[in-house]
Design a protein around this motif. Structure first.
Motif, short mmCIF file in Angstrom:
data_model
loop_
_atom_site.label_atom_id
_atom_site.label_comp_id
_atom_site.label_asym_id
_atom_site.label_seq_id
_atom_site.Cartn_x
_atom_site.Cartn_y
_atom_site.Cartn_z
N LEU A 102 0.84 -1.20 0.00
CA LEU A 102 0.00 0.00 0.00
C LEU A 102 0.88 1.25 0.00
CD1 LEU A 102 -2.63 1.55 0.16
CD2 LEU A 102 -2.64 1.19 2.62
N GLY A 103 1.87 1.27 0.89
CA GLY A 103 2.77 2.41 0.95
C GLY A 103 3.49 2.61 -0.37
N GLN A 104 3.91 1.49 -0.95
CA GLN A 104 4.62 1.57 -2.24
C GLN A 104 3.72 2.24 -3.28
OE1 GLN A 104 4.55 -1.83 -4.83
NE2 GLN A 104 6.80 -1.92 -4.80
N SER A 105 2.46 1.84 -3.31
CA SER A 105 1.57 2.38 -4.33
C SER A 105 1.35 3.88 -4.14
CB SER A 105 0.24 1.63 -4.33
OG SER A 105 -0.51 1.98 -3.18
N MET A 106 1.39 4.32 -2.87
CA MET A 106 1.20 5.75 -2.63
C MET A 106 2.35 6.55 -3.26
SD MET A 106 -1.63 5.64 -1.24
CE MET A 106 -1.91 7.35 -0.84
N LEU A 107 3.53 5.95 -3.27
CA LEU A 107 4.68 6.62 -3.89
C LEU A 107 4.43 6.85 -5.38
CD1 LEU A 107 7.70 4.71 -2.33
CD2 LEU A 107 6.85 6.99 -1.72
N PHE A 108 3.81 5.86 -6.01
CA PHE A 108 3.56 5.99 -7.44
C PHE A 108 2.49 7.03 -7.74
CE2 PHE A 108 4.96 1.41 -7.35
CZ PHE A 108 6.15 1.63 -8.00
N ARG A 109 1.66 7.27 -6.74
CA ARG A 109 0.50 8.12 -6.98
C ARG A 109 0.77 9.58 -6.71
NH1 ARG A 109 -3.23 8.85 -9.30
NH2 ARG A 109 -5.05 8.86 -7.95
N ASP A 110 1.87 9.89 -6.05
CA ASP A 110 2.13 11.29 -5.72
C ASP A 110 3.47 11.67 -6.32
OD1 ASP A 110 3.23 13.57 -4.32
OD2 ASP A 110 1.51 13.40 -2.97
N LYS A 111 3.42 12.52 -7.32
CA LYS A 111 4.64 12.79 -8.07
C LYS A 111 5.71 13.44 -7.22
CE LYS A 111 2.51 12.56 -12.49
NZ LYS A 111 1.62 13.20 -13.43
N SER A 112 5.29 14.16 -6.22
CA SER A 112 6.24 14.82 -5.35
C SER A 112 6.96 13.79 -4.47
CB SER A 112 5.50 15.85 -4.51
OG SER A 112 6.40 16.61 -3.79
N LEU A 113 6.18 12.91 -3.87
CA LEU A 113 6.79 11.85 -3.05
C LEU A 113 7.69 10.97 -3.91
CD1 LEU A 113 3.79 10.54 -0.86
CD2 LEU A 113 5.75 11.93 -0.13
N MET A 114 7.21 10.70 -5.13
CA MET A 114 7.94 9.84 -6.05
C MET A 114 9.34 10.40 -6.33
SD MET A 114 6.88 9.28 -10.01
CE MET A 114 5.18 8.91 -9.65
N LYS A 115 9.38 11.71 -6.58
CA LYS A 115 10.67 12.34 -6.92
C LYS A 115 11.62 12.30 -5.73
CE LYS A 115 10.02 14.49 -11.02
NZ LYS A 115 10.75 15.09 -12.10
N ARG A 116 11.05 12.57 -4.58
CA ARG A 116 11.89 12.56 -3.39
C ARG A 116 12.46 11.18 -3.14
NH1 ARG A 116 11.06 17.54 -1.50
NH2 ARG A 116 8.90 18.18 -1.69
#
Lengths: 408, 676
Positions: A102-116
């Motif tokens: 679930l946490g992993q998927s949230m990373l994919f869904r938020d471009k800001s979190l993803m970049k960080r």
């Protein structure tokens, strides 16, 4: 549906995609489509196993669908759209008893979190910031151009703004001037802002099983949002090892064990690769169809195979071809957007139709005669497909499509 | 000196040569073929979900290939792949076992691009199956062969390569593709084989004695060409071909070798009385044998009018009745022949002969009405319409008079041509049959005044003020009387329908008696509830029909006037096709003792297969020329409306329930399937 292999997994497709369902109908796995209720009637009429669910924001009900699918006996959920990626994460966390999904998927869904996260993993990214209003955007535009030592009166380098959670070109704008900033509607915020990376932009598609890349495709963009072809030209394919290494970094950083990712990269003038973003779902442009045209395998089926915990090594080896080597020519597509403000009918340009590479098109007659101004990278009216033997010719041909009218 | 066959325009054997129509020409567009293969692969790969998405593109691309040089052969090579990919899925062409040869022509004429493509591919599929290259469970090679032979027989002019109105409409590339298709089929099936099928087909149509014979004559001209060529290949059996060809191009001793009109006229001037008399009887024999009239016949008749009038009855082949009629009205007949009979209108000689045989000149108004017709001034519209349909020579008056003679002589030879006007065609036939002077009156009004008025329940209806009609364009393939009358009748019929709007039930109840005449009975029965389309009281309907028309139950009362009726036409798979207007002419025992309904069907070929074993017969079961027949039980199973006179046609015996049960079962297994 009765003709499925009981030794394979039971798959839930999250989201409604005719092409994905078509692939499942021809495949050997039991499946069920989870999609909004508007699709129910069609599904029943066409013998499509169906479960109705409205994918809004994750909330306290999210567990409910996971439990329903578990009760149904489903082994794994496969997301088909950006909006269902976190649902798949939530569902698979339950089905596979792995809360980290679930946490992993949230990373994919938020471009800001993803970049960080990517930055933390040592992956090179451009300058980015979050913006909550137009003032933030204006400041970022100014600061970026100051950094570039631009003088008053020089043309600005553009910046890109993207909605946090929309797929691909949706909500993507290029901002060069203060006037551009004023045109951003309130509803677009919050957004992610990025400096513009001059260079060669391309995408890759990686089918991942057991933490390893099982098939890697590089999609060459001729013009972002308009045209793409596969496999990439020999020039870009020369970077394949580098691309693969970058993708392996992503797999490690995002802790991806299985599934399918679709990252975008820039190659700067110094041959350095910059990570743009990554999606955990099929690409919006019809790269899957292009792959089938040149390799003959169904990319949706391959994707499902990656998700399915019951897939065997042998099955994967038999199913997937050798990249580039096994490709029959190059397949490309061009997304048509009318160039005129008023159109009356579809007319395939003669030079397009007479070109030996032209394959087919899915354009229809115009539904309305007034063409709304293309905002951001708006949705195209349909795709024109090409197939041929030479990558350079393919690239030039796709480029030329920008100069002709399909709607007159 | 041009022969008659050459005058028909089919001299050049090159149009049907053994040219390599099935060899892909070099340079078949590789690009289009690649796209076709790609489209087939996409369609084949799609599950049933996406078939409909990819099908239009595949059909479109197949159409492009078909229209390019060598494209037919390329599609033939791929026909199995196309079929199995699902190119026909969900279309009318999906099941070859249920396709009807007779519909092919219409599809090619209607010219919708996708339908042209699918129809052409469908024929290629039959071809592949016939060749044994493609095996289908539902269709044997023999059946495929038979289907193609029939399609060829019904579309022979496609082999002639002539540009028709229709081919001009669909575009040259399609016309070429379709003509190429028929060449391909003909070469595959073998000219010798269709030769026989064509002959049989021509005789079958001739057995119905149509007035319009142009297409048949064109077919026979083609036969003549083939006969000439056939000597080099395997000889066709050609049974019956000689009679057809000779009847048109060499019916007598003096024109046996088709010498041409002028040479024949010269010969007539030179031969002796005995030879002239033989010419007259031989000409008449050929005409009555076939129902076809040679252009030489017109030359002879005109010669006799000038020089030997006493031979005219021989030349018309009259029986005692006809001779007696001729004797009573010789000046009128001679005047009619003088004005109406020319080389172009020769076919009307047959009508003239049969008109005399019918004895209708003894009805007092007929002869004077014909004198009026002889000197009738035509309106400019009429003149223009006739010239447009039939050409500038002879003049419009002659064409119309020839048409009048034909219709009066052959009431049941009237056909609706290629037009949706069965009501009007049926009306003309019925008037000619029972009310010839009224018909002559209508022709006069239409031709002279360009207007027909009919009262509808006391309210005048004029065709002049009306624009709504069933026939959208000019009428196709009809006789001169129909060409003039049908546009008016069509509009009046539609107007009467409009005036019935809002009434409960079927408007034919009121239109039929008002439009056709007092002799259409006012009692009316219908087995369908109009608003819902559902069946109503099937048993009662059948019982009332038997009571009115079946000789066993109506006191052996024969039908007095033709009775308009409506049938639910079904196809060979017994599926509902549409409502159709016919007229019951007689109900009588056939030679085997079975009670049959003999009816007039205004379509051009009444030999239809209605499915469930019901095949409409047009000859051999006691039919008069132009009549169709089926057993009365089979007829009742397709009937949906009829008129009757409750006082005239009253029950004298009860209809057994068993018979009614059988008929109900036939209705429910065919057109009534979804109407319960």
């Amino acid at each position: 549906m009765t003709d499925y292999n009981p030794d394979k997994g039971y798959i839930a497709l999250l989201g409604w995609s005719i092409n994905a369902i078509d692939a499942m109908k021809k495949f050997d796995r039991r499946y069920i489509v989870v999609a909004p209720s508007w699709a129910k009637e069609y599904a029943e009429k066409n013998d499509i196993p169906f479960m109705s669910w409205n994918f809004e924001r994750l909330n306290e009900n999210s567990f409910e669908i996971a439990q329903m699918l578990k009760d149904e006996g489903v082994d794994v959920a496969v997301p088909l759209y950006e909006e269902t990626v976190e649902w798949a994460g939530a569902v698979n966390a339950v089905l596979l008893d792995n809360p980290r999904l679930l946490g992993q998927s949230m990373l994919f869904r938020d471009k800001s979190l993803m970049k960080r996260r990517a930055q933390l993993g040592g992956i090179r990214v451009g300058i980015f910031e979050e913006a909550h209003d137009r003032d933030d955007v204006a400041r970022f535009l100014r600061r970026v151009n100051q950094t570039l030592l631009k003088q008053e009166g020089d043309d600005n380098d553009p910046i890109h703004i993207k909605a946090f959670d929309l797929a691909g070109c949706m909500g993507h704008r290029v901002v060069r001037t203060v006037e551009d900033v004023d045109e951003i509607p309130d509803s677009d915020f919050p957004v992610l802002m990025e400096s513009h990376l001059d260079g060669w932009e391309f995408a890759a598609e990686a089918w991942i099983h057991d933490g390893k890349v099982r098939f890697l495709n590089i999609s060459e963009y001729v013009r972002l949002g308009y045209s793409v072809f596969v496999p990439a030209s020999p020039e870009l394919e020369a970077m394949r090892d580098k691309v693969k290494a970058e993708i392996e970094k992503l797999i490690k950083t995002f802790d991806i064990k299985f599934g399918f990712i679709h990252p975008e990269y820039f190659i700067g003038p110094d041959d350095v690769m910059y990570f743009g973003e990554v999606a955990y779902r099929p690409p919006g442009f019809k790269v899957f169809e292009l792959l089938e045209r040149v390799y003959g395998f169904n990319a949706y089926q391959a994707m499902v195979m990656m998700f399915d915990p019951k897939t065997t090594e042998e099955e994967i080896e038999n199913f997937l071809p050798t990249p580039v080597e096994d490709a029959n020519g190059y397949a490309g597509c061009f997304g048509v957007y009318p160039r005129n403000r008023v159109v009356s009918r579809l007319e395939i340009p003669k030079e397009t139709e007479d070109h030996a590479y032209f394959d087919w098109h899915e354009l229809g007659e115009p539904m309305e005669t007034k063409v709304s101004k293309r905002s951001a990278f708006g949705t195209h009216w349909g795709l024109v497909y090409f197939h041929g033997e030479d990558a350079t010719e393919m690239r030039d041909l796709l480029k030329r499509q920008e100069e002709v009218d399909f709607y007159v | 000196m041009p022969s008659l066959a050459s005058l028909h325009g089919f001299e050049g054997p090159d149009t049907v040569s053994q040219a390599d129509g099935n060899q892909p020409a070099p340079g078949t567009d590789a690009m289009h073929l690649k796209r076709l293969d790609s489209a087939i692969a996409r369609l084949a790969n799609a599950s049933d979900l996406l078939k409909a998405t990819y099908q239009p593109g595949a059909i479109d691309q197949a159409g492009k290939v078909l229209r390019s040089a060598g494209g037919l052969g390329d599609c033939l090579d791929r026909i199995q792949a196309l079929d199995q990919a699902g190119i026909f899925a969900g279309t009318d062409w999906n099941d070859p076992a249920h396709l009807k040869p007779v519909l092919v022509r219409h599809t090619f004429e209607a010219g919708a691009p996708d339908a042209l493509t699918l129809e052409t591919l469908s024929e290629l599929r039959f071809l592949a199956v016939a060749r044994g290259d493609y095996a289908l469970e539902t269709l044997s090679a023999e059946e495929a062969h038979h289907f193609l032979a029939q399609v060829l027989g019904l579309n022979l002019e496609r082999l002639f390569g002539g540009g028709t109105e229709v081919s001009r409409q669909i575009g040259d590339d399609w016309a070429q593709a379709i003509n190429g298709l028929f060449k391909l089929i003909a070469e595959e099936i073998g000219y010798s084989r269709i030769f026989d099928a064509v002959i049989t087909e021509i005789w079958r149509i001739l057995a119905q004695r149509p007035i319009q014979t142009d297409r048949i004559k064109a077919m026979i001209a083609q036969l003549a060409t083939w006969s000439g060529e056939a000597s080099s290949e395997q000889p066709p059996s050609g049974w019956g071909a000689d009679r057809l060809v000779s009847a048109l191009f060499g019916p007598t001793n003096e024109c046996r070798e088709d010498p041409g009109i002028e040479r024949y006229a010269e010969r007539l001037a030179a031969i002796d009385d005995k030879a002239l008399s033989q010419e007259a009887t031989a000409m008449a024999r050929a005409m009555h044998d076939t129902g076809l009239v040679s252009a030489y016949h017109a030359v002879l008749l005109r010669h006799l009018l000038q020089h030997r009038r006493e031979l005219i009855p021989d030349c018309l082949g009259l029986s005692a009745t006809g001779r007696e009629n001729y004797g009573s009205f010789a000046p009128l007949i001679q005047a009619l022949a003088e004005k109406a009979i020319h080389v172009e209108t020769a076919q009307a000689i047959y009508g003239l002969s049969l008109m005399l045989e019918r004895g209708i000149l003894h009805l007092p108004p007929t002869a004077p009405a014909l004198w009026r017709q002889l000197k009738l001034n035509l309106s400019p519209e009429t003149r223009q319409r006739i010239a447009a349909s039939f050409g500038p020579a002879p003049d419009a008056e002659a064409w119309l008079l020839a048409g009048v003679i034909s219709v009066l002589g052959q009431p049941l030879g009237v056909g609706q041509g290629n037009n949706p006007t069965c009501q009007a065609a049926r009306a003309i036939a019925m008037w000619s049959y029972v009310d010839p002077d009224y018909l002559l009156q209508l022709v006069t009004w239409a031709a002279r005044d360009n207007e027909i008025r009919m009262p509808f329940e006391g309210q005048p209806v004029s065709s002049r003020d009306l624009t709504t009609a069933l026939a959208k364009g000019p009428l196709v393939e009809v006789d001169p009387v129909s060409a003039i009358l049908v546009p008016h009748l069509d509009r009046i019929y539609m107007e009467m329908g409009r005036l019935c709007a809002g009434r409960e039930g079927d408007p034919h109840r009121w239109i039929n008696p008002e439009m056709h005449g007092w002799w259409v009975a006012r009692d009316f029965d219908i087995v369908v509830d109009v608003p819902t389309g559902k069946l109503v009281d099937v048993d009662g309907f059948v019982r009332r029909f038997y009571t009115a028309f079946h000789p066993h139950y109506n006191g052996n009362q024969p039908v007095i006037h033709p009775s308009p009726a409506g049938i639910a036409v079904t196809d060979s798979a017994a599926r509902f096709v549409g409502w159709h207007a016919i007229a019951i002419i007689r109900v009588a025992r056939d030679p085997s003792g079975e009670v049959r309904v003999y009816f007039f069907n205004p379509n051009n070929d009444s030999g239809q297969d209605w499915g469930d074993g019901i095949v409409v017969s047009t000859a051999g079961n006691g039919e008069n020329y132009g009549e169709s027949s089926v057993s009365i039980a089979d007829f009742a199973s397709r009937l949906y409306i009829f008129h009757f006179d409750a006082l005239e046609q009253a029950a004298t015996a009860a209809v057994p329930q068993g018979e009614i049960d059988d008929i109900r079962a036939k209705i429910l297994s065919s057109w009534g399937r979804d109407r319960v």
